[in-house]
Design an enzyme around this catalytic site. Structure first.
Site, PDB file in Angstrom:
ATOM      1  N   ARG A  14      29.266  53.248  10.761  1.00 30.14           N
ATOM      2  CA  ARG A  14      30.195  53.451  10.055  1.00 30.14           C
ATOM      3  C   ARG A  14      30.335  54.937   9.555  1.00 30.14           C
ATOM      4  O   ARG A  14      31.480  55.466   9.045  1.00 30.14           O
ATOM      5  CB  ARG A  14      30.759  52.381   8.818  1.00 30.14           C
ATOM      6  CG  ARG A  14      31.404  51.234   9.504  1.00 30.14           C
ATOM      7  CD  ARG A  14      31.498  50.392   8.077  1.00 30.14           C
ATOM      8  NE  ARG A  14      30.301  49.722   7.625  1.00 30.14           N
ATOM      9  CZ  ARG A  14      30.246  48.813   6.783  1.00 30.14           C
ATOM     10  NH1 ARG A  14      31.344  48.720   5.842  1.00 30.14           N
ATOM     11  NH2 ARG A  14      29.047  48.216   6.364  1.00 30.14           N
ATOM     12  N   MET A  15      29.163  55.575   9.540  1.00 29.95           N
ATOM     13  CA  MET A  15      29.226  56.943   9.090  1.00 29.95           C
ATOM     14  C   MET A  15      29.967  57.954  10.107  1.00 29.95           C
ATOM     15  O   MET A  15      30.353  59.183   9.914  1.00 29.95           O
ATOM     16  CB  MET A  15      27.830  57.568   8.840  1.00 29.95           C
ATOM     17  CG  MET A  15      26.881  56.873   7.890  1.00 29.95           C
ATOM     18  SD  MET A  15      27.839  57.142   6.124  1.00 29.95           S
ATOM     19  CE  MET A  15      27.276  59.015   6.175  1.00 29.95           C
TER      20      MET A  15
END
Length: 329
Positions: A14-15
């Protein structure tokens, strides 16, 4: 002996970044650096980082640490299994995730101290909404009997507000004996380190939980929004420490100070100032708006006016700027 295992194998999808999540910077160091510093301050003499995604980059960033590799990645318990370098040790081993940089050294010290004489002491927090966190299940006497992951909770367990903060301090020998008994019998088909709570409780071993004073310390980072929140939290914490020691920071929200910076008393720091590295600011100095200092030594009562200073020493009572670049050639 106090040891630690840092779980840092994940990519952090999700980064939306090619870099390992634990290497994303906060102020002046990777997020993992705050956890390493905190563990060392709490007395950890051996630290094993369990890496996976782009492990060579993580190893290069922290060459003084010990490393183990988790491949494939089959859960937190499986990650701890890889830290075999500690299997023959005695004492205490603290297991912590690598993406929670806000945890403070004093909290880690309390966890080590509370774990003396027990098989496992974990850190918990009380949340208004348990959300995706594992619930702490206690018996009628208040003893901890299990941690149930959110995916596996019954409706009644979902109502529990005491949740797992993701930090565990084990008797080292009990930890490695217990890891042999884990099975992937859960919704994710993974080895949960949290299952050791139930295993130990069923064996009559001592399991305890201490509730953290400030739940914000336990915040994990999963995306750039949470990274920014952690940056702001740590920035405020550092500024507050200096202000309590007699530093006048006009606007902490617009002031960035590195963790290792030393600042004397009666120092004035105006907004939009950044001070990083091993900088030292002498008593009575004035750091005016727009200044950036890295590894700079500023003398007593000196005035730095909108300057850039790198590896430089400014004498007592000196005036620098405005708009100068100061370098130690």
């Amino acid at each position: 002996m106090r040891s630690a295992i840092i779980l840092a194998a994940g990519k952090g999808t999700r980064m939306k970044s090619d870099s390992p999540k634990v290497l994303h910077p906060i102020i002046d160091r990777p997020m993992l650096g705050y956890i390493v510093d905190g563990l060392k301050e709490a007395g950890a003499s051996r630290i094993v980082v369990v890496a996976g995604y782009r492990a060579d980059e993580v190893r290069k960033a922290f060459p003084d640490l010990e490393f183990a590799i988790q491949e494939p990645q089959l859960g937190s318990g499986h990650a701890a299994m890889q830290a075999t370098a500690l299997a023959g040790e005695t004492g205490l081993t603290l297991v912590i995730n690598g993406d929670g940089p806000c945890i403070q050294p004093d909290t880690l010290k309390k966890l080590y101290e509370a774990a003396e004489g027990k098989s496992l002491t974990l850190l918990s927090s009380v949340q208004e909404d348990g959300a995706h966190y594992g619930r702490i299940v206690r018996d009628a006497n208040g003893g901890v009997t299990a941690i149930v992951e959110a995916k596996d909770c019954t409706p009644a367990q979902r109502e529990i507000r005491e949740v797992n903060a993701g930090m565990y301090c084990f008797d080292t020998q009990d930890l490695f004996e217990g890891l042999k008994k884990l099975t992937p019998d859960n919704a994710q088909n993974e080895y949960y380190i949290t299952d050791l709570v139930k295993i130990f409780a069923q064996e009559g071993k001592s399991v305890d939980a201490i509730v953290i004073d400030d739940p914000d310390e336990t915040a994990g980072i999963n995306d750039p929004v949470e990274l920014a929140a952690a940056w702001s939290w740590l920035q405020q914490k550092i500024c507050e420490r200096h202000m309590k020691n007699g530093v006048q920071i006009c606007d902490p929200a617009r002031t960035v100070i590195g963790k290792d910076v030393v600042i004397g008393r009666d120092v004035l720091i105006e907004p939009d100032v950044t001070i990083l590295g091993s900088s030292i600011i002498g008593d009575g100095a004035r750091i005016l708006a727009g200044t950036r200092l890295e590894n700079a030594v500023i003398g007593k009562r000196a005035c730095i006016d909108a300057c850039r200073g790198y590896n430089v020493t400014v004498p007592d009572d000196a005036q620098a700027g405005p708009f100068a670049v100061l370098k130690n050639e």
